[in-house]
Write a protein that holds these residues in place. Structure first.
Motif, PDB file in Angstrom:
ATOM      1  N   CYS A 142      -6.767   1.540  10.462  1.00  0.00           N
ATOM      2  CA  CYS A 142      -5.698   1.230   9.517  1.00  0.00           C
ATOM      3  C   CYS A 142      -4.364   1.379  10.243  1.00  0.00           C
ATOM      4  O   CYS A 142      -4.222   2.203  11.145  1.00  0.00           O
ATOM      5  CB  CYS A 142      -5.742   2.176   8.317  1.00  0.00           C
ATOM      6  SG  CYS A 142      -7.325   2.134   7.442  1.00  0.00           S
ATOM      7  N   PHE A 143      -3.375   0.591   9.817  1.00  0.00           N
ATOM      8  CA  PHE A 143      -2.102   0.528  10.534  1.00  0.00           C
ATOM      9  C   PHE A 143      -0.950   0.667   9.547  1.00  0.00           C
ATOM     10  O   PHE A 143      -0.846  -0.120   8.599  1.00  0.00           O
ATOM     11  CB  PHE A 143      -2.001  -0.808  11.285  1.00  0.00           C
ATOM     12  CG  PHE A 143      -3.174  -1.091  12.181  1.00  0.00           C
ATOM     13  CD1 PHE A 143      -3.160  -0.693  13.507  1.00  0.00           C
ATOM     14  CD2 PHE A 143      -4.300  -1.738  11.691  1.00  0.00           C
ATOM     15  CE1 PHE A 143      -4.245  -0.938  14.327  1.00  0.00           C
ATOM     16  CE2 PHE A 143      -5.395  -1.987  12.507  1.00  0.00           C
ATOM     17  CZ  PHE A 143      -5.368  -1.583  13.834  1.00  0.00           C
ATOM     18  N   ARG A 144      -0.101   1.651   9.771  1.00  0.00           N
ATOM     19  CA  ARG A 144       1.056   1.854   8.900  1.00  0.00           C
ATOM     20  C   ARG A 144       2.265   2.214   9.755  1.00  0.00           C
ATOM     21  O   ARG A 144       2.182   3.100  10.601  1.00  0.00           O
ATOM     22  CB  ARG A 144       0.776   2.953   7.870  1.00  0.00           C
ATOM     23  CG  ARG A 144      -0.371   2.589   6.929  1.00  0.00           C
ATOM     24  CD  ARG A 144      -0.647   3.616   5.865  1.00  0.00           C
ATOM     25  NE  ARG A 144      -1.830   3.245   5.113  1.00  0.00           N
ATOM     26  CZ  ARG A 144      -2.359   3.952   4.119  1.00  0.00           C
ATOM     27  NH1 ARG A 144      -1.780   5.084   3.755  1.00  0.00           N
ATOM     28  NH2 ARG A 144      -3.444   3.541   3.490  1.00  0.00           N
ATOM     29  N   ASP A 145       3.344   1.527   9.500  1.00  0.00           N
ATOM     30  CA  ASP A 145       4.573   1.747  10.267  1.00  0.00           C
ATOM     31  C   ASP A 145       5.345   2.898   9.626  1.00  0.00           C
ATOM     32  O   ASP A 145       6.397   2.715   9.027  1.00  0.00           O
ATOM     33  CB  ASP A 145       5.406   0.468  10.288  1.00  0.00           C
ATOM     34  CG  ASP A 145       6.572   0.563  11.266  1.00  0.00           C
ATOM     35  OD1 ASP A 145       6.665   1.572  11.984  1.00  0.00           O
ATOM     36  OD2 ASP A 145       7.386  -0.372  11.305  1.00  0.00           O
ATOM     37  N   GLU A 146       4.791   4.116   9.776  1.00  0.00           N
ATOM     38  CA  GLU A 146       5.364   5.309   9.158  1.00  0.00           C
ATOM     39  C   GLU A 146       5.959   6.225  10.206  1.00  0.00           C
ATOM     40  O   GLU A 146       5.586   6.181  11.381  1.00  0.00           O
ATOM     41  CB  GLU A 146       4.284   6.076   8.384  1.00  0.00           C
ATOM     42  CG  GLU A 146       3.713   5.330   7.196  1.00  0.00           C
ATOM     43  CD  GLU A 146       2.666   6.159   6.479  1.00  0.00           C
ATOM     44  OE1 GLU A 146       2.833   6.410   5.288  1.00  0.00           O
ATOM     45  OE2 GLU A 146       1.678   6.555   7.118  1.00  0.00           O
ATOM     46  N   ASP A 147       6.833   7.108   9.759  1.00  0.00           N
ATOM     47  CA  ASP A 147       7.320   8.153  10.648  1.00  0.00           C
ATOM     48  C   ASP A 147       6.177   9.118  10.928  1.00  0.00           C
ATOM     49  O   ASP A 147       5.452   9.518  10.015  1.00  0.00           O
ATOM     50  CB  ASP A 147       8.492   8.899  10.009  1.00  0.00           C
ATOM     51  CG  ASP A 147       9.702   7.991   9.819  1.00  0.00           C
ATOM     52  OD1 ASP A 147       9.847   7.043  10.615  1.00  0.00           O
ATOM     53  OD2 ASP A 147      10.479   8.221   8.888  1.00  0.00           O
ATOM     54  N   PRO A 148       6.007   9.550  12.175  1.00  0.00           N
ATOM     55  CA  PRO A 148       4.871  10.410  12.519  1.00  0.00           C
ATOM     56  C   PRO A 148       5.052  11.839  12.034  1.00  0.00           C
ATOM     57  O   PRO A 148       6.160  12.325  11.843  1.00  0.00           O
ATOM     58  CB  PRO A 148       4.841  10.359  14.049  1.00  0.00           C
ATOM     59  CG  PRO A 148       6.235  10.007  14.450  1.00  0.00           C
ATOM     60  CD  PRO A 148       6.799   9.154  13.350  1.00  0.00           C
ATOM     61  N   GLU A 205       0.811  -1.214   0.000  1.00  0.00           N
ATOM     62  CA  GLU A 205       0.000   0.000   0.000  1.00  0.00           C
ATOM     63  C   GLU A 205       0.846   1.266   0.000  1.00  0.00           C
ATOM     64  O   GLU A 205       0.334   2.367   0.032  1.00  0.00           O
ATOM     65  CB  GLU A 205      -0.920   0.021   1.236  1.00  0.00           C
ATOM     66  CG  GLU A 205      -2.017  -1.021   1.206  1.00  0.00           C
ATOM     67  CD  GLU A 205      -3.134  -0.680   0.241  1.00  0.00           C
ATOM     68  OE1 GLU A 205      -3.282   0.500  -0.105  1.00  0.00           O
ATOM     69  OE2 GLU A 205      -3.848  -1.598  -0.171  1.00  0.00           O
ATOM     70  N   GLY A 206       2.163   1.120   0.025  1.00  0.00           N
ATOM     71  CA  GLY A 206       3.010   2.302  -0.029  1.00  0.00           C
ATOM     72  C   GLY A 206       3.703   2.629   1.270  1.00  0.00           C
ATOM     73  O   GLY A 206       4.495   3.552   1.336  1.00  0.00           O
ATOM     74  N   ALA A 207       3.408   1.894   2.343  1.00  0.00           N
ATOM     75  CA  ALA A 207       4.071   2.115   3.628  1.00  0.00           C
ATOM     76  C   ALA A 207       4.480   0.758   4.205  1.00  0.00           C
ATOM     77  O   ALA A 207       4.111  -0.296   3.685  1.00  0.00           O
ATOM     78  CB  ALA A 207       3.145   2.844   4.597  1.00  0.00           C
ATOM     79  N   ARG A 208       5.244   0.783   5.296  1.00  0.00           N
ATOM     80  CA  ARG A 208       5.639  -0.472   5.945  1.00  0.00           C
ATOM     81  C   ARG A 208       4.450  -1.072   6.699  1.00  0.00           C
ATOM     82  O   ARG A 208       3.666  -0.366   7.310  1.00  0.00           O
ATOM     83  CB  ARG A 208       6.775  -0.220   6.935  1.00  0.00           C
ATOM     84  CG  ARG A 208       8.098   0.158   6.305  1.00  0.00           C
ATOM     85  CD  ARG A 208       9.182   0.223   7.389  1.00  0.00           C
ATOM     86  NE  ARG A 208      10.400   0.825   6.888  1.00  0.00           N
ATOM     87  CZ  ARG A 208      10.647   2.130   6.911  1.00  0.00           C
ATOM     88  NH1 ARG A 208       9.762   2.956   7.427  1.00  0.00           N
ATOM     89  NH2 ARG A 208      11.775   2.609   6.438  1.00  0.00           N
ATOM     90  N   PRO A 258      -3.771  -4.439   8.666  1.00  0.00           N
ATOM     91  CA  PRO A 258      -4.113  -3.838   7.364  1.00  0.00           C
ATOM     92  C   PRO A 258      -3.731  -2.359   7.282  1.00  0.00           C
ATOM     93  O   PRO A 258      -4.079  -1.570   8.156  1.00  0.00           O
ATOM     94  CB  PRO A 258      -5.632  -4.020   7.285  1.00  0.00           C
ATOM     95  CG  PRO A 258      -6.080  -4.088   8.712  1.00  0.00           C
ATOM     96  CD  PRO A 258      -4.968  -4.769   9.462  1.00  0.00           C
ATOM     97  N   GLN A 259      -3.000  -2.005   6.216  1.00  0.00           N
ATOM     98  CA  GLN A 259      -2.764  -0.586   5.936  1.00  0.00           C
ATOM     99  C   GLN A 259      -4.064   0.083   5.523  1.00  0.00           C
ATOM    100  O   GLN A 259      -4.249   1.280   5.718  1.00  0.00           O
ATOM    101  CB  GLN A 259      -1.729  -0.433   4.833  1.00  0.00           C
ATOM    102  CG  GLN A 259      -0.351  -0.929   5.224  1.00  0.00           C
ATOM    103  CD  GLN A 259       0.685  -0.581   4.180  1.00  0.00           C
ATOM    104  OE1 GLN A 259       0.604   0.466   3.550  1.00  0.00           O
ATOM    105  NE2 GLN A 259       1.674  -1.434   4.013  1.00  0.00           N
ATOM    106  N   ALA A 260      -4.949  -0.679   4.932  1.00  0.00           N
ATOM    107  CA  ALA A 260      -6.298  -0.253   4.547  1.00  0.00           C
ATOM    108  C   ALA A 260      -7.050  -1.529   4.180  1.00  0.00           C
ATOM    109  O   ALA A 260      -6.429  -2.536   3.843  1.00  0.00           O
ATOM    110  CB  ALA A 260      -6.242   0.702   3.358  1.00  0.00           C
ATOM    111  N   PRO A 261      -8.381  -1.505   4.214  1.00  0.00           N
ATOM    112  CA  PRO A 261      -9.137  -2.715   3.847  1.00  0.00           C
ATOM    113  C   PRO A 261      -9.299  -2.853   2.330  1.00  0.00           C
ATOM    114  O   PRO A 261     -10.318  -3.358   1.861  1.00  0.00           O
ATOM    115  CB  PRO A 261     -10.496  -2.509   4.533  1.00  0.00           C
ATOM    116  CG  PRO A 261     -10.390  -1.259   5.328  1.00  0.00           C
ATOM    117  CD  PRO A 261      -9.262  -0.472   4.754  1.00  0.00           C
TER     118      PRO A 261
END
Length: 590
Positions: free
Chosen positions: A219-225, A175-178, A195-198
């Motif tokens: 939604c869950f993404r391992d991104e820098d805040p 989805e473009g992120a970790r 899921p980064q998105a459903p």
């Protein structure tokens, strides 16, 4: 009588005068007026003034209570003395004369005050979030958030959408992120992903014959805040529709988002008929694909006025085909002081400077650029930009793909510095016609520029015959006041087109079948044309609450380092937990 209360702290009115009441809550503020104690007692619903004088049996106990102690008060409701009423409070006509008091929960010394709106370090606020959430503004924001989500649900159901929940433990997806990975105990060495998105699930719901889906999806993404993006998790209004084209999605979504904004805008104007702005035009005029349309400044290409001119820096740049000169109009900005400030700001942004022309009251252009290109070209620029005496224009030159972000920042700076921006409104717009692919300079290959599951304009034929970098997608965003608040697209539901789209981005058919097996299989068995989008709940709430930080509208957020200071997450797993998961840590050397 109820053990703790007959009324909430926001319920009593003048009509209750003479009644006996029992209320419970937190001691919001305690004042001693000549031996008479006044306690503002607060609960979720409001605030009531409690009076305790030396004749009250509860006076001795009342002298011991402090801020944020939780107490129960019994007493008689009476009118406040003339001249002491508080019209700002719903309970401002009355007070409760205390005859009995019970301490339900004493409080230690507070690490931050609940009364008032004093700024405190974020680390303290997040560590003691339960106290922070008692503060009026943040408490109100959280309640507004709940009301906005309720309104979204009601408006979606009124549009014929049905609410379904999709899985939280799923497979990794590009989805473009970790991804956040979750190790499987039952399947050693394998991992679920949050899921980064459903995205795939909602498309599969359409494959399954359900027509209109939505959910308020975590939604869950391992991104820098960032201030406008929470670390770890966020919520979106996720939706999908079958048998639709782009216009059908717009017709369904626009009333929902407009309606939510109008309901919670506190009287501020909201865009009625949203403009449709192609991505290329947005970048060209505003320097961003999420323009703040409250700012009336629009950039223009003025290359022809500098081509072959006496300003050799720009003239030489324009000898390269890809280079251009853009102008940023500055109405009312025609003073040396403002132009010098803009130039200094540009240097602070890492630029060599910011060329400018200012037009004097006589109508003549002034400044180094005007002197170099001459009066005729200067006048032609003024006419193209629609400027007048007392105005200015600023110029950026080179390859637009390299300077566009800075140009957009300069446009924002000009609009705000010259007070051209009307901050008390909500300007919404569709951004359409996104490029399907982009060039990845690091990997030296074509890659998806947005959602890989979108339908390319022109379908399979475009994928076969066009230069990939010229293909546009049926992909769209919603921009509001400089933020992207939603993104979506019409989906690529043909399996052969899906494979071809991924092949152009470097994925072979086997990889597509492996990574997107569920969706690929579903497309083989009668896939309806479908599309949808997802709107960021957190950003919408942030805009409507008038803040620029998502931590001000989220109940238990992490800090900028993605740490939950309240609960102590992330924390270390025990050796027993790691053994059960067949995991051994390999930490970097300190």
């Amino acid at each position: 009588m109820h053990r703790y209360r007959t009324h909430t702290c926001g319920a009593l009115r003048a009509s209750d005068v003479g009644e006996t009441a029992r209320i419970s809550g937190w001691c919001h503020r305690i004042r001693d007026h000549g031996g008479v104690l006044f306690i503002d007692l607060r609960d979720h619903y409001g605030l009531t003034q409690v009076v305790v004088d030396p004749d009250s049996p509860a006076f001795k106990l009342a002298e011991t209570v402090r801020s944020e102690w939780v107490i129960r008060v019994d007493g008689r409701v009476r009118s406040r003395p003339a001249g002491t009423e508080n019209p700002e409070l719903p309970t401002g006509q009355i007070e409760v004369y205390c005859t009995e008091m019970e301490v339900l929960g004493p409080a230690a010394e507070l690490p931050l005050p609940v009364f008032g709106d004093v700024e405190y370090p974020e680390e303290t606020r997040l560590r003691y979030r339960f106290l922070d959430l008692r503060r009026e503004k943040l408490h109100r924001n959280i309640m507004t958030r709940g009301a906005i989500i309720d309104a979204m649900r009601a408006k979606m159901k009124a549009q014929g959408f049905f609410e379904f929940q999709t899985p939280i433990l799923t497979a990794s997806s590009p989805e473009g992120a970790r991804d956040f990975l979750v190790p499987s105990r039952l399947h050693p060495g394998k991992f679920y992903a949050l899921p980064q998105a459903p995205q795939q699930y909602k498309q599969l719901i359409m494959m399954s014959g359900f027509d209109r889906y939505f959910q308020i999806a975590p939604c869950f993404r391992d991104e820098d805040p960032r201030a406008d993006r929470l670390p770890g998790e966020f919520y979106q209004l996720d939706l999908e529709m079958s048998f639709v084209e782009q216009e059908d999605v717009f017709a369904a979504v626009e009333p929902v988002i407009t309606g939510v904004f109008e309901q919670f805008a506190d009287g501020k104007p909201v865009t009625k008929n949203w403009p449709r702005i192609p991505y290329a035009e947005a970048m060209r005029k505003y320097g961003t694909d999420k323009p703040d349309l409250r700012n009336p400044v629009e950039m223009q290409d003025v290359s022809e006025h500098f081509r072959g001119s006496g300003f050799k820096v720009f003239a030489r740049l324009l000898e390269a085909e890809q280079n251009q000169v853009w102008a940023i109009p500055g109405p009312t900005g025609g003073s040396r002081a403002f132009c010098d400030r803009m130039n200094s700001w540009a240097q602070g942004e890492g630029q060599p400077g910011l060329g400018y022309i200012m037009w004097r009251e006589t109508g003549e252009g002034a400044g180094p650029l005007a002197n170099n290109i001459g009066p005729e070209r200067t006048e032609a620029i003024r006419q193209q930009l629609g400027l007048k005496a007392g105005d200015a224009a600023f110029f950026v030159a080179g390859d637009p793909s390299k300077f566009v972000k800075f140009a957009g920042l300069a446009r924002t700076r000009v609009g705000e510095e010259l007070k051209l921006v009307d901050f008390d409104r909500f300007e919404l717009a569709w951004i359409v016609d996104f490029p399907f692919y982009e060039w990845d300079e690091d990997e030296k290959k074509v890659d998806f520029s947005h959602n890989p599951f979108s339908m390319p304009q022109g379908g399979l034929e475009a994928l076969k015959s066009q230069d990939p970098l010229t293909i546009k997608a049926f992909q769209y965003d919603i921009a509001c006041n400089g933020y992207e608040i939603a993104s979506g697209g019409i989906r690529n539901h043909r399996p052969e087109a899906m494979v071809k789209a991924f092949e152009l981005a470097g994925y072979d058919k086997a990889t597509v079948q492996e990574r997107f097996g569920g969706m690929y299989r579903a497309f083989q068995y009668g896939a309806p044309p479908h599309g949808g989008m997802a709107a960021g709940v957190d950003r919408i709430v942030m805009l409507l609450c008038g803040t620029t930080n998502l931590r001000e509208i989220s109940m238990f957020p992490m800090n900028q380092q993605a740490l939950d200071l309240l609960m102590g997450a992330p924390n270390e797993a025990s050796p027993k937990q790691l053994r059960e998961l067949h995991i051994r840590t390999n930490l970097p050397e300190k």
